[in-house]
Design a protein around this motif. Sequence first.
Motif, PDB file in Angstrom:
ATOM      1  N   PHE A  94       0.832  -1.205   0.000  1.00  0.00           N
ATOM      2  CA  PHE A  94       0.000   0.000   0.000  1.00  0.00           C
ATOM      3  C   PHE A  94       0.867   1.255   0.000  1.00  0.00           C
ATOM      4  N   SER A  95       0.297   2.344  -0.538  1.00  0.00           N
ATOM      5  CA  SER A  95       0.993   3.625  -0.502  1.00  0.00           C
ATOM      6  C   SER A  95       0.488   4.506   0.636  1.00  0.00           C
ATOM      7  N   PHE A  96      -0.474   3.996   1.418  1.00  0.00           N
ATOM      8  CA  PHE A  96      -0.964   4.708   2.593  1.00  0.00           C
ATOM      9  C   PHE A  96      -0.761   3.834   3.827  1.00  0.00           C
ATOM     10  N   GLU A  97      -0.928   4.407   4.988  1.00  0.00           N
ATOM     11  CA  GLU A  97      -0.735   3.681   6.241  1.00  0.00           C
ATOM     12  C   GLU A  97      -1.898   2.714   6.462  1.00  0.00           C
ATOM     13  N   ILE A  98      -1.622   1.405   6.355  1.00  0.00           N
ATOM     14  CA  ILE A  98      -2.681   0.402   6.440  1.00  0.00           C
ATOM     15  C   ILE A  98      -2.963  -0.026   7.876  1.00  0.00           C
ATOM     16  N   ASP A  99      -2.029   0.211   8.778  1.00  0.00           N
ATOM     17  CA  ASP A  99      -2.128  -0.317  10.143  1.00  0.00           C
ATOM     18  C   ASP A  99      -3.452  -0.004  10.850  1.00  0.00           C
ATOM     19  N   PRO A 100      -4.009   1.201  10.731  1.00  0.00           N
ATOM     20  CA  PRO A 100      -5.270   1.483  11.433  1.00  0.00           C
ATOM     21  C   PRO A 100      -6.456   0.663  10.927  1.00  0.00           C
ATOM     22  N   PHE A 101      -6.347   0.119   9.737  1.00  0.00           N
ATOM     23  CA  PHE A 101      -7.449  -0.635   9.123  1.00  0.00           C
ATOM     24  C   PHE A 101      -7.214  -2.145   9.167  1.00  0.00           C
ATOM     25  N   LEU A 102      -6.145  -2.564   9.828  1.00  0.00           N
ATOM     26  CA  LEU A 102      -5.686  -3.956   9.754  1.00  0.00           C
ATOM     27  C   LEU A 102      -5.829  -4.693  11.086  1.00  0.00           C
ATOM     28  N   GLU A 103      -6.381  -5.911  11.015  1.00  0.00           N
ATOM     29  CA  GLU A 103      -6.371  -6.841  12.140  1.00  0.00           C
ATOM     30  C   GLU A 103      -5.768  -8.149  11.650  1.00  0.00           C
ATOM     31  N   ILE A 104      -5.299  -8.966  12.590  1.00  0.00           N
ATOM     32  CA  ILE A 104      -4.795 -10.293  12.234  1.00  0.00           C
ATOM     33  C   ILE A 104      -5.648 -11.312  12.970  1.00  0.00           C
ATOM     34  N   CYS A 105      -6.216 -12.235  12.224  1.00  0.00           N
ATOM     35  CA  CYS A 105      -7.174 -13.164  12.821  1.00  0.00           C
ATOM     36  C   CYS A 105      -6.819 -14.611  12.491  1.00  0.00           C
ATOM     37  N   LYS A 106      -7.337 -15.501  13.327  1.00  0.00           N
ATOM     38  CA  LYS A 106      -7.116 -16.939  13.148  1.00  0.00           C
ATOM     39  C   LYS A 106      -8.461 -17.635  13.009  1.00  0.00           C
ATOM     40  N   PHE A 107      -8.575 -18.490  11.985  1.00  0.00           N
ATOM     41  CA  PHE A 107      -9.749 -19.324  11.776  1.00  0.00           C
ATOM     42  C   PHE A 107      -9.384 -20.761  12.122  1.00  0.00           C
ATOM     43  N   ASP A 108     -10.240 -21.435  12.864  1.00  0.00           N
ATOM     44  CA  ASP A 108     -10.014 -22.843  13.173  1.00  0.00           C
ATOM     45  C   ASP A 108     -10.281 -23.703  11.941  1.00  0.00           C
ATOM     46  N   LYS A 109      -9.771 -24.895  11.952  1.00  0.00           N
ATOM     47  CA  LYS A 109     -10.019 -25.849  10.868  1.00  0.00           C
ATOM     48  C   LYS A 109     -11.514 -26.111  10.739  1.00  0.00           C
ATOM     49  N   GLY A 110     -12.033 -26.026   9.509  1.00  0.00           N
ATOM     50  CA  GLY A 110     -13.445 -26.273   9.256  1.00  0.00           C
ATOM     51  C   GLY A 110     -14.333 -25.050   9.428  1.00  0.00           C
ATOM     52  N   GLU A 111     -13.753 -23.922   9.804  1.00  0.00           N
ATOM     53  CA  GLU A 111     -14.536 -22.706  10.021  1.00  0.00           C
ATOM     54  C   GLU A 111     -14.763 -21.985   8.687  1.00  0.00           C
ATOM     55  N   TRP A 112     -15.899 -21.291   8.590  1.00  0.00           N
ATOM     56  CA  TRP A 112     -16.207 -20.538   7.381  1.00  0.00           C
ATOM     57  C   TRP A 112     -15.588 -19.151   7.458  1.00  0.00           C
ATOM     58  N   ILE A 113     -14.814 -18.788   6.436  1.00  0.00           N
ATOM     59  CA  ILE A 113     -14.300 -17.427   6.319  1.00  0.00           C
ATOM     60  C   ILE A 113     -15.382 -16.536   5.723  1.00  0.00           C
TER      61      ILE A 113
END
Length: 220
Positions: free
Chosen positions: A22-41
């Motif tokens: 990105f050419s702009f600061e993405i950090d304020p719009f970003l989360e990091i998440c974990k999905f378990d096996k078999g979970e729907w994204i």
Amino acid sequence: MHILTAEERSYYLDKYPIDDFFSFEIDPFLEICKFDKGEWIFQEGSFPDRLYYMIEGKAKLYMTHKNGKVSLIDYLEAPRFMGEIELLNEARYTKGIQTVTETICFSITQSCKEKLLTDVLFLRKLCVFLGEKAFKMTSKYTQNQAFPLENRLAAFIQFSSDQGIYKEKHTEICEYLGVSYRHLLYVLAQFCEEKILEKRKNGYHIMDEKRLSELAQEIL
């Protein structure tokens, strides 16, 4: 799905830098998440409000036809975007995406949609990804025409197995690989006879990774 802690966030941002997308600061719009096996994204027909970038894991892409039949369209593997078509297209109802393994994703809220759609750096990255995606779909079609099931199934087992165990639904895989149910069972039995796989209650265990790789490498 759950959002990772600040410590885990720092770990994954260091391991998989995304700022140069990105050419702009993405950090304020970003989360990091974990999905378990078999979970729907994404649930099919949902209205996504996020763009995901898978950094670890595997998932399956499904579509329901007008007659009610559900088809496995593709296997998705990190690294890749998910929800990019919905971001670009006003008709944003999505196909279903379900994890095959535990999956880690960058999650970008569409509150920055206008920034994304005017960001040349991001759009260039997205164009490259979409080109690779189209090439992969074309390659899959030509492989189905050019190689015997033994090679294609070996490559598929390598890709879709989790911790050395393969246990996908036969009916889905027959359609995905374009083969009959009987032919699929025949080749699986052949792999078991050759001690490449061993059938157990919880699925097919990979016993000879080297031989499976040799078969898979024929089409890679």
